[in-house]
Motif scaffolding. Structure first.
Motif, PDB file in Angstrom:
ATOM      1  N   LEU A  11     -12.102 -78.191  25.704  1.00 43.26           N
ATOM      2  CA  LEU A  11     -11.718 -78.560  24.344  1.00 43.26           C
ATOM      3  C   LEU A  11     -12.212 -79.972  24.012  1.00 43.26           C
ATOM      4  CD1 LEU A  11     -10.209 -77.752  21.774  1.00 43.26           C
ATOM      5  CD2 LEU A  11      -8.091 -78.597  22.823  1.00 43.26           C
ATOM      6  N   ASN A  12     -12.120 -80.874  24.953  1.00 41.91           N
ATOM      7  CA  ASN A  12     -12.650 -82.230  24.758  1.00 41.91           C
ATOM      8  C   ASN A  12     -14.137 -82.197  24.439  1.00 41.91           C
ATOM      9  OD1 ASN A  12     -10.224 -83.525  25.170  1.00 41.91           O
ATOM     10  ND2 ASN A  12     -10.593 -83.976  27.317  1.00 41.91           N
ATOM     11  N   TYR A  13     -14.850 -81.339  25.167  1.00 43.57           N
ATOM     12  CA  TYR A  13     -16.302 -81.208  24.942  1.00 43.57           C
ATOM     13  C   TYR A  13     -16.569 -80.743  23.515  1.00 43.57           C
ATOM     14  CZ  TYR A  13     -21.099 -79.512  25.356  1.00 43.57           C
ATOM     15  OH  TYR A  13     -22.449 -79.294  25.162  1.00 43.57           O
ATOM     16  N   GLU A  14     -15.814 -79.753  23.068  1.00 46.35           N
ATOM     17  CA  GLU A  14     -16.020 -79.233  21.712  1.00 46.35           C
ATOM     18  C   GLU A  14     -15.634 -80.280  20.668  1.00 46.35           C
ATOM     19  OE1 GLU A  14     -15.346 -75.157  19.128  1.00 46.35           O
ATOM     20  OE2 GLU A  14     -13.909 -75.614  20.728  1.00 46.35           O
ATOM     21  N   ILE A  15     -14.547 -80.993  20.908  1.00 44.25           N
ATOM     22  CA  ILE A  15     -14.118 -82.048  19.975  1.00 44.25           C
ATOM     23  C   ILE A  15     -15.209 -83.096  19.808  1.00 44.25           C
ATOM     24  CG2 ILE A  15     -12.543 -84.026  19.733  1.00 44.25           C
ATOM     25  CD1 ILE A  15     -10.328 -82.220  20.913  1.00 44.25           C
ATOM     26  N   GLU A  16     -15.769 -83.572  20.917  1.00 46.45           N
ATOM     27  CA  GLU A  16     -16.802 -84.609  20.852  1.00 46.45           C
ATOM     28  C   GLU A  16     -18.056 -84.109  20.139  1.00 46.45           C
ATOM     29  OE1 GLU A  16     -17.390 -85.795  24.878  1.00 46.45           O
ATOM     30  OE2 GLU A  16     -15.485 -86.899  25.011  1.00 46.45           O
ATOM     31  N   ALA A  17     -18.466 -82.872  20.430  1.00 46.82           N
ATOM     32  CA  ALA A  17     -19.678 -82.323  19.813  1.00 46.82           C
ATOM     33  C   ALA A  17     -19.500 -82.151  18.301  1.00 46.82           C
ATOM     34  CB  ALA A  17     -20.027 -80.986  20.462  1.00 46.82           C
ATOM     35  N   ILE A  18     -18.346 -81.623  17.881  1.00 49.21           N
ATOM     36  CA  ILE A  18     -18.110 -81.400  16.457  1.00 49.21           C
ATOM     37  C   ILE A  18     -17.895 -82.727  15.734  1.00 49.21           C
ATOM     38  CG2 ILE A  18     -16.559 -80.345  14.774  1.00 49.21           C
ATOM     39  CD1 ILE A  18     -18.497 -78.405  16.259  1.00 49.21           C
ATOM     40  N   SER A  19     -17.252 -83.684  16.394  1.00 44.06           N
ATOM     41  CA  SER A  19     -17.068 -85.009  15.798  1.00 44.06           C
ATOM     42  C   SER A  19     -18.424 -85.646  15.504  1.00 44.06           C
ATOM     43  CB  SER A  19     -16.268 -85.889  16.746  1.00 44.06           C
ATOM     44  OG  SER A  19     -16.209 -87.218  16.272  1.00 44.06           O
ATOM     45  N   GLU A  20     -19.329 -85.535  16.452  1.00 46.62           N
ATOM     46  CA  GLU A  20     -20.682 -86.081  16.252  1.00 46.62           C
ATOM     47  C   GLU A  20     -21.378 -85.384  15.094  1.00 46.62           C
ATOM     48  OE1 GLU A  20     -24.906 -86.689  18.711  1.00 46.62           O
ATOM     49  OE2 GLU A  20     -23.143 -85.848  19.718  1.00 46.62           O
ATOM     50  N   TYR A  21     -21.227 -84.067  15.026  1.00 47.02           N
ATOM     51  CA  TYR A  21     -21.841 -83.297  13.941  1.00 47.02           C
ATOM     52  C   TYR A  21     -21.294 -83.736  12.583  1.00 47.02           C
ATOM     53  CZ  TYR A  21     -23.475 -79.326  11.197  1.00 47.02           C
ATOM     54  OH  TYR A  21     -24.097 -78.539  10.252  1.00 47.02           O
ATOM     55  N   VAL A  22     -19.991 -83.893  12.488  1.00 45.00           N
ATOM     56  CA  VAL A  22     -19.341 -84.288  11.234  1.00 45.00           C
ATOM     57  C   VAL A  22     -19.846 -85.658  10.784  1.00 45.00           C
ATOM     58  CG1 VAL A  22     -17.123 -84.979  10.222  1.00 45.00           C
ATOM     59  CG2 VAL A  22     -17.285 -82.864  11.557  1.00 45.00           C
ATOM     60  N   ARG A  23     -19.958 -86.597  11.734  1.00 42.01           N
ATOM     61  CA  ARG A  23     -20.451 -87.946  11.391  1.00 42.01           C
ATOM     62  C   ARG A  23     -21.905 -87.896  10.938  1.00 42.01           C
ATOM     63  NH1 ARG A  23     -17.788 -89.268  16.175  1.00 42.01           N
ATOM     64  NH2 ARG A  23     -19.792 -89.415  17.280  1.00 42.01           N
ATOM     65  N   ASP A  24     -22.720 -87.142  11.664  1.00 39.64           N
ATOM     66  CA  ASP A  24     -24.154 -87.080  11.336  1.00 39.64           C
ATOM     67  C   ASP A  24     -24.397 -86.484   9.951  1.00 39.64           C
ATOM     68  OD1 ASP A  24     -24.794 -88.196  13.747  1.00 39.64           O
ATOM     69  OD2 ASP A  24     -25.400 -86.323  14.723  1.00 39.64           O
ATOM     70  N   ARG A  25     -23.561 -85.548   9.548  1.00 43.50           N
ATOM     71  CA  ARG A  25     -23.759 -84.890   8.244  1.00 43.50           C
ATOM     72  C   ARG A  25     -23.011 -85.598   7.118  1.00 43.50           C
ATOM     73  NH1 ARG A  25     -26.174 -82.901  11.834  1.00 43.50           N
ATOM     74  NH2 ARG A  25     -27.208 -80.869  11.902  1.00 43.50           N
ATOM     75  N   GLY A  26     -22.259 -86.636   7.458  1.00 47.94           N
ATOM     76  CA  GLY A  26     -21.512 -87.373   6.429  1.00 47.94           C
ATOM     77  C   GLY A  26     -20.420 -86.547   5.781  1.00 47.94           C
ATOM     78  N   LEU A  27     -19.784 -85.659   6.554  1.00 46.55           N
ATOM     79  CA  LEU A  27     -18.727 -84.806   6.007  1.00 46.55           C
ATOM     80  C   LEU A  27     -17.404 -85.573   5.936  1.00 46.55           C
ATOM     81  CD1 LEU A  27     -19.538 -81.487   7.928  1.00 46.55           C
ATOM     82  CD2 LEU A  27     -20.427 -82.283   5.727  1.00 46.55           C
ATOM     83  N   ASN A  28     -16.619 -85.246   4.936  1.00 45.84           N
ATOM     84  CA  ASN A  28     -15.336 -85.910   4.729  1.00 45.84           C
ATOM     85  C   ASN A  28     -14.201 -85.026   5.238  1.00 45.84           C
ATOM     86  OD1 ASN A  28     -13.387 -87.815   3.532  1.00 45.84           O
ATOM     87  ND2 ASN A  28     -12.993 -86.142   2.094  1.00 45.84           N
ATOM     88  N   ILE A  29     -13.465 -85.511   6.235  1.00 47.79           N
ATOM     89  CA  ILE A  29     -12.344 -84.738   6.786  1.00 47.79           C
ATOM     90  C   ILE A  29     -11.101 -84.988   5.937  1.00 47.79           C
ATOM     91  CG2 ILE A  29     -10.885 -84.327   8.800  1.00 47.79           C
ATOM     92  CD1 ILE A  29     -13.170 -85.425  10.540  1.00 47.79           C
ATOM     93  N   GLU A  30     -10.595 -83.917   5.315  1.00 45.19           N
ATOM     94  CA  GLU A  30      -9.394 -84.043   4.495  1.00 45.19           C
ATOM     95  C   GLU A  30      -8.131 -83.879   5.352  1.00 45.19           C
ATOM     96  OE1 GLU A  30      -7.941 -82.481   0.198  1.00 45.19           O
ATOM     97  OE2 GLU A  30      -8.445 -80.896   1.624  1.00 45.19           O
ATOM     98  N   CYS A  31      -8.112 -82.867   6.218  1.00 40.85           N
ATOM     99  CA  CYS A  31      -6.924 -82.563   7.030  1.00 40.85           C
ATOM    100  C   CYS A  31      -7.313 -82.293   8.476  1.00 40.85           C
ATOM    101  CB  CYS A  31      -6.203 -81.321   6.515  1.00 40.85           C
ATOM    102  SG  CYS A  31      -5.774 -81.364   4.770  1.00 40.85           S
ATOM    103  N   VAL A  32      -6.430 -82.665   9.377  1.00 47.05           N
ATOM    104  CA  VAL A  32      -6.537 -82.289  10.792  1.00 47.05           C
ATOM    105  C   VAL A  32      -5.239 -81.589  11.158  1.00 47.05           C
ATOM    106  CG1 VAL A  32      -6.764 -83.089  13.168  1.00 47.05           C
ATOM    107  CG2 VAL A  32      -8.090 -84.197  11.339  1.00 47.05           C
TER     108      VAL A  32
END
Length: 476
Positions: free
Chosen positions: A184-205
Motif C-alpha cells: 500500500l505504501n508503494y501504491e501511495i507513493e506512486a500515485i502521489s507522484e502522479y498527482v503532483r506531476d499532473r497538477g491535480l487538485n485533491i479535494e478529499c482523502v
C-alpha cells in the motif's frame, strides 16, 4: 422458488428486478414448469399465472421498459398486498434523477409527479430525493482536475454476519499485514507522484475499509503518516476522513494519531445499540464500548463524528430501533448514516436466510416505522439529509441516507455517489473511477480483490493504473 418463463429476452433483467422486489429466489425457465409466463407484445404485457391471464395495456407516454416494470409491479403488488415506497425504482442513485430534472428547470411538484408517473415512487421518497439533491448541487464537482483519493484497509476485528466484502479478520491475516502495508505504501507513493506531476487538485482523502483501525497502534501511525505526507501536506484538501468504524479497534493512541495528522472527520459505527443484536451479528463489542470510545473522541477534540446505523438487522423490531435512537441522541453525533439491511449474496446472513436458518427480519410495515424513527432522530439532532443511495436486496426496498449538520456534510460521500469526480482508489479491492466530464462517461479500474494477490502484483497493477489514468490526464 419463483419460476418465470418469458419471450421478452431483451427485458429479462427488468423483469427479474421487479420480481426480486417481492420474492427471495427467482429462476428463469424455458419449459412448462413455471409459475409465471410473461409475454411481451407490441402494445401490452400478458401475465399468465395458474391458467389465469392478465393483459396490461401500455401507456404511450412511457418506454416499453417502464411499461413492463410498472405493469408487473402493479400486478404483483395487487396479488401480494405489498406496496413498496420506491415503486419500480431499483437504481442506486435516485438523486441523479432529481438533479437532472432540477437542471432542466423543473419545480419540486414537477419532480414529485415525474417520480410517481415513471416509477410509482411514493411522494415522501421523491421529496427526500429533492432535499438531498438541493444540498448536493452545491458540492458536485465540475472540474476535471479535481479528484478525491480513497485508501482501503481490508481487515476487521471480526466478520459481521451481514458483510459481503472481501475484508478478513485481522487474526486470520497476521502473516500478511506488514506486507500489505508495504504494498500500500508503494501504491501511495506512486500515485502521489502522479498527482503532483499532473497538477491535480485533491479535494478529499478518505481512509476506509474494512476497518482502518484494526491494525496495531504502530502500524496505524505509520500508514496515516504516509497518507498525510503524500496527499495532505502542501495540498488544499477540504476533507480528510478516517472510518474508525469498530469501537473495539479504537485506542487513545490511534485517536491521537488522527489528531496529529489533521483528520477532520471520523466515523464510529455501532450499527445498533442493542447488545443482543451486536452479539448475533458478530460485532465483538458492546453498546457501552461505543459510548466510551465516542466520548473519548469528543474529549480529544473531534468535532465532526459520524455514527452509522442499520435498520432491519435480524431479530430487531421497532422497540430495538427506538432504543438505539435514544442512545444515539444522547451522544449527539455531527452526522448520522442510516442503512437499510441488505441481504448480500456473499454474507453469512444471506446464506442463513437461503438455508432457512431462523433469522427474523421485521415485516414491511414495521420496517417503515423503524425508518421513520431514524428520520425523527435526525430532526432531533438538527441534521439534514445530504446524500442518499440505494442497494439491491435491501429489506423493505429502503434507502441509505446520510444526515449531517449544515457545513459538516461529507463531501467525499457526495462525490462518490454522484459520480462527477475522478476517485483514485488505493488498496486491495479498491476500484478507481475516472470521469470524462465532457463526454459524461465513467471508466472503472479495479485493484486485485485478494490481499495476497494485491501484494504479489502491486508493481504491475500500479503501472496499469497509471496508463489507465493517462486516458484522461495524458502521458507525461
Amino acid at each position: 422458488m419463483i419460476k418465470i418463463k418469458t419471450n421478452g429476452e431483451k427485458f429479462k433483467y427488468d423483469i427479474y428486478n421487479i420480481f426480486k422486489l417481492f420474492f427471495t429466489e427467482i429462476e428463469f425457465v424455458s419449459d412448462i414448469d413455471y409459475n409465471y409466463n410473461i409475454v411481451v407484445e407490441k402494445n401490452n404485457l400478458k401475465i399468465l399465472y395458474e391458467d389465469v391471464e392478465k393483459v396490461c395495456d401500455f401507456d404511450e407516454q412511457l418506454s416499453d421498459k417502464e411499461n413492463i416494470k410498472r405493469s408487473l409491479y402493479n400486478y404483483i403488488s395487487d396479488k401480494t398486498g405489498i406496496k413498496l415506497p420506491w415503486g419500480t425504482l431499483v437504481g442506486i442513485r435516485p438523486t441523479k434523477i432529481a438533479l437532472n430534472l432540477m437542471n432542466e428547470g423543473k419545480t419540486d411538484e414537477d419532480i414529485v409527479k415525474y417520480f410517481k408517473y415513471h416509477s410509482l415512487t411514493r411522494d415522501d421518497k421523491a421529496r427526500l430525493c429533492i432535499k438531498v439533491a438541493k444540498t448536493e448541487e452545491h458540492f458536485v464537482n465540475s472540474e476535471t482536475n479535481n479528484i478525491s483519493i480513497y485508501i482501503g484497509m481490508p481487515f476487521c476485528p471480526t466478520r459481521c454476519l451481514y458483510c459481503s466484502f472481501i475484508s478478513d479478520t485481522i487474526a486470520n491475516c497476521k502473516d500478511v499485514v506488514d506486507d500489505y502495508l508495504l504494498a500500500l505504501n508503494y501504491e501511495i507513493e506512486a500515485i502521489s507522484e502522479y498527482v503532483r506531476d499532473r497538477g491535480l487538485n485533491i479535494e478529499c482523502v478518505y481512509f476506509g475499509g474494512g476497518t482502518p483501525t484494526s491494525v496495531n497502534d504502530e502500524q496505524f501511525e505509520k500508514i496515516v503518516n504516509k497518507i498525510y505526507y503524500n496527499f495532505i501536506e502542501g495540498n488544499t484538501v477540504k476533507e480528510f476522513t478516517v472510518e474508525c468504524g469498530r469501537p473495539d479497534s479504537i485506542t487513545a493512541e490511534k485517536l491521537y494519531t488522527l489528531k496529529r495528522y489533521g483528520v477532520q472527520r471520523i466515523s464510529i459505527n455501532p450499527q445498533t445499540m442493542n447488545d443482543n443484536t451486536l452479539k448475533l451479528i458478530g460485532r465483538g463489542h458492546s453498546a457501552n464500548e461505543v459510548i466510551d470510545k465516542f466520548n473519548l473522541a469528543r474529549k480529544m477534540g473531534f468535532n465532526n463524528i459520524n455514527v452509522d446505523l442499520i435498520v432491519g438487522l435480524p431479530g430487531e423490531g421497532l422497540k430495538e430501533v427506538k432504543h438505539t435512537c435514544s442512545e444515539v441522541l444522547k451522544l449527539a453525533p455531527d452526522s448520522l448514516t442510516v442503512h437499510g439491511m441488505s441481504l448480500k449474496r456473499g454474507s453469512k446472513l444471506h446464506q442463513n436466510t437461503i438455508n432457512n436458518i431462523h433469522m427474523k427480519i421485521a415485516p414491511l410495515e414495521e420496517l417503515n416505522a423503524m425508518h421513520e424513527v431514524t428520520s425523527k432522530l435526525s430532526e432531533q439532532l438538527n441534521l439534514k439529509p445530504y446524500y442518499m443511495y440505494r442497494q439491491k436486496n435491501t429489506v423493505g426496498n429502503m434507502e441509505n441516507v446520510g444526515y449531517s449538520k449544515v457545513n459538516q456534510e461529507c463531501i467525499y460521500n457526495i462525490e462518490m455517489i454522484e459520480e462527477k469526480q475522478t476517485i483514485i482508489a488505493l488498496g486491495a479491492n479498491a476500484v478507481s473511477k475516472i470521469i470524462f466530464l465532457k463526454e459524461n462517461r465513467l471508466e472503472r479500474f479495479p485493484n486485485h480483490k485478494d490481499v495476497r494477490e494485491y501484494i504479489k502484483r502491486i508493481e504491475e497493477k500500479v503501472e496499469k493504473k497509471i496508463k489507465f489514468l493517462n486516458e484522461l490526464y495524458g502521458a507525461k
